[in-house]
Enzyme design. Sequence first.
Site, PDB file in Angstrom:
ATOM      1  NE  ARG A 147      22.178  29.261   3.656  1.00 36.83           N
ATOM      2  CZ  ARG A 147      20.936  29.651   3.367  1.00 36.83           C
ATOM      3  NH1 ARG A 147      20.012  29.702   4.313  1.00 36.83           N
ATOM      4  NH2 ARG A 147      20.617  30.019   2.161  1.00 36.83           N
ATOM      5  CE1 TYR A 159      16.037  29.701   0.928  1.00 35.06           C
ATOM      6  CE2 TYR A 159      17.728  28.118   1.556  1.00 35.06           C
ATOM      7  CZ  TYR A 159      17.133  29.357   1.702  1.00 35.06           C
ATOM      8  OH  TYR A 159      17.643  30.245   2.590  1.00 35.06           O
ATOM      9  CG  ASP A 211      17.737  26.767   5.240  1.00 32.74           C
ATOM     10  OD1 ASP A 211      16.920  25.919   5.663  1.00 32.74           O
ATOM     11  OD2 ASP A 211      17.479  27.981   5.156  1.00 32.74           O
ATOM     12  CG  HIS A 213      13.928  26.804   2.806  1.00 30.08           C
ATOM     13  ND1 HIS A 213      12.767  27.276   2.249  1.00 30.08           N
ATOM     14  CD2 HIS A 213      14.523  27.872   3.371  1.00 30.08           C
ATOM     15  CE1 HIS A 213      12.679  28.578   2.449  1.00 30.08           C
ATOM     16  NE2 HIS A 213      13.732  28.966   3.146  1.00 30.08           N
ATOM     17  CD  GLU A 237      18.236  27.694   8.528  1.00 26.38           C
ATOM     18  OE1 GLU A 237      19.469  27.896   8.520  1.00 26.38           O
ATOM     19  OE2 GLU A 237      17.421  28.485   8.046  1.00 26.38           O
ATOM     20  CD  GLU A 263      14.057  30.529   7.817  1.00 31.67           C
ATOM     21  OE1 GLU A 263      15.283  30.560   7.956  1.00 31.67           O
ATOM     22  OE2 GLU A 263      13.488  30.499   6.711  1.00 31.67           O
ATOM     23  NE  ARG A 284      18.630  29.829  11.628  1.00 38.89           N
ATOM     24  CZ  ARG A 284      18.039  30.509  10.649  1.00 38.89           C
ATOM     25  NH1 ARG A 284      16.822  30.189  10.256  1.00 38.89           N
ATOM     26  NH2 ARG A 284      18.661  31.494  10.053  1.00 38.89           N
ATOM     27  CD  GLU A 340      20.312  33.493   7.568  1.00 38.25           C
ATOM     28  OE1 GLU A 340      19.325  33.523   8.323  1.00 38.25           O
ATOM     29  OE2 GLU A 340      20.293  33.052   6.409  1.00 38.25           O
ATOM     30  CD1 TRP A 404      10.604  27.452  -2.590  1.00 39.70           C
ATOM     31  CD2 TRP A 404      10.500  28.861  -0.866  1.00 39.70           C
ATOM     32  NE1 TRP A 404      11.655  28.313  -2.694  1.00 39.70           N
ATOM     33  CE2 TRP A 404      11.621  29.181  -1.647  1.00 39.70           C
ATOM     34  CE3 TRP A 404      10.240  29.600   0.297  1.00 39.70           C
ATOM     35  CZ2 TRP A 404      12.492  30.239  -1.324  1.00 39.70           C
ATOM     36  CZ3 TRP A 404      11.066  30.633   0.626  1.00 39.70           C
ATOM     37  CH2 TRP A 404      12.188  30.956  -0.178  1.00 39.70           C
TER      38      TRP A 404
HETATM   39  C1  CS2 Z   1      16.170  31.419   4.835  1.00 38.74           C
HETATM   40  C2  CS2 Z   1      15.569  32.609   4.259  1.00 38.74           C
HETATM   41  O1  CS2 Z   1      17.993  32.669   5.562  1.00 38.74           O
HETATM   42  C3  CS2 Z   1      17.387  31.624   5.688  1.00 38.74           C
HETATM   43  O2  CS2 Z   1      17.711  30.731   6.405  1.00 38.74           O
HETATM   44  O3  CS2 Z   1      15.484  30.296   5.095  1.00 38.74           O
HETATM   45  O4  CS2 Z   1      16.295  32.908   3.107  1.00 38.74           O
HETATM   46  C4  CS2 Z   1      14.088  32.558   3.931  1.00 38.74           C
HETATM   47  O5  CS2 Z   1      13.862  31.752   2.832  1.00 38.74           O
HETATM   48  C5  CS2 Z   1      13.604  33.938   3.671  1.00 38.74           C
HETATM   49  O6  CS2 Z   1      13.904  34.738   4.758  1.00 38.74           O
HETATM   50  C6  CS2 Z   1      12.131  33.954   3.374  1.00 38.74           C
HETATM   51  O7  CS2 Z   1      11.677  35.250   3.363  1.00 38.74           O
HETATM   52 MG    MG Z   2      16.361  29.186   6.624  1.00 47.48          MG
END
Ligand code: CS2
Ligand code: MG
Length: 404
Positions: A147, A159, A211, A213, A237, A263, A284, A340, A404
């Site tokens: 990634r 992020y 990602d 996010h 993602e 997630e 995910r 992951e 975020w």
């Molecule tokens: C993320 C995470 O791993 C990922 O794909 O989006 O880092 C996420 O931000 C954290 O698990 C938040 O607690």
């Molecule tokens: Mg993520």
Amino acid sequence: MRITNARVIVCSPGRNFVTLKIETDEGLTGIGDATLNGRELAVAAYLEEHVVPCLIGRDAHQIEDIWQYLYKGAYWRRGPVTMSAIAAVDTALWDIKAKAANMPLYQLLGGKSRTGVMVYGHANGTDIEHTVDEVLRYAEQGYKAIRAQSGVPGLDKVYGIGKAGAKVYDPADSSLPGEHDWSTEKYLQFVPKLFERVREKLGFEHHLLHDVHHRLTPIEAARLGQSLEPFKLFWIEDPTPAENQEAFKLIRQHTTTPIAVGEIFNSIWDCKDLIQNQLIDYIRTTVTHAGGITHLRRIADLAALHQVRTGSHGATDLSPVCMGAALHFDLWVPNFGIQEYMKHTEETDAVFPHAYTFEQGMLYPGDVPGHGVDIDEKLAAKYPYDRKYLPVNRLQHDGTLWNW
Ligand code: CS2
Ligand code: MG
């Protein structure tokens, strides 16, 4: 086999973890992860105050009945706190059942469907060249899937990019929510340039992931997916927030870049429409946040009908207990995609001794009975809870609170 006791262990070996330990009258014990990053104590209290009293005296073998009892019995169904608490009970009970059978957990699920679990690692850089170097470093370590996240010119904090000098990226790094800034325009201009350069240096042998996010609107996400098509990503993602599952129709109409979501989902209902309408390619959801092995299996089976594969979240805010359980699940699940993997710190690994191992881009859960992860309670006690928050994000030009 009766449950005699259940205890919640909160510790912070570098970051906060909530672990549930269930004890039985046969001397077998099992553990489950209940960590909800930034809201840890809500789950700890839910377990201690409302779940543990209902467990004492129950037959530890009746995993399905206990799951239904906690889910339907709460009346207030779903939600991350409830589902993480149920997940911890479920994971601990699967651990116990597998130990009782003297088998690694994957055997109870149906045995191995593959030789190992392909994982993706995180390459994070402050700018394009730094990120390219990091991607190449992961490739050298044997990773088959990487990634890539990069600092964006003109944005202060984004992020995936840690504080300068930080070895591992950990978003929950401050005692009150930190502030990041965001500009969709700057991001959308930048990301295709990043992947063009990464492919130029890396070639097309490795899988690349990215990602988003949750930061784009559906039409912006469609544009991003389209602009990344030449670079053949494994997935983008969380391109847009997924509370509104319908929104993904628009993205799908415009791009063949595969999409991964889930997630922050905690039940099959959060992903039902996305899966049934084939609006995503990878789901995910995790063992910890989506109701344990019992519920994750249900989600994966629904996904299999629609050729959606699994790609469980595995950031370091999920404890090694989640990772261990996930690897048994991944080794079995027929529609596995990828897992992951972010390495935990040495302190965390010492608190949670585990049987899983990494080799050449693959993880192996090991063959010890149960899920193969334990907790050193004495060591855990040396790391008391340390309140930390995830950051918030604001639009750069006027400070509007963004995703975020
Ligand atoms: C993320 C995470 O791993 C990922 O794909 O989006 O880092 C996420 O931000 C954290 O698990 C938040 O607690
Ligand atoms: Mg993520």
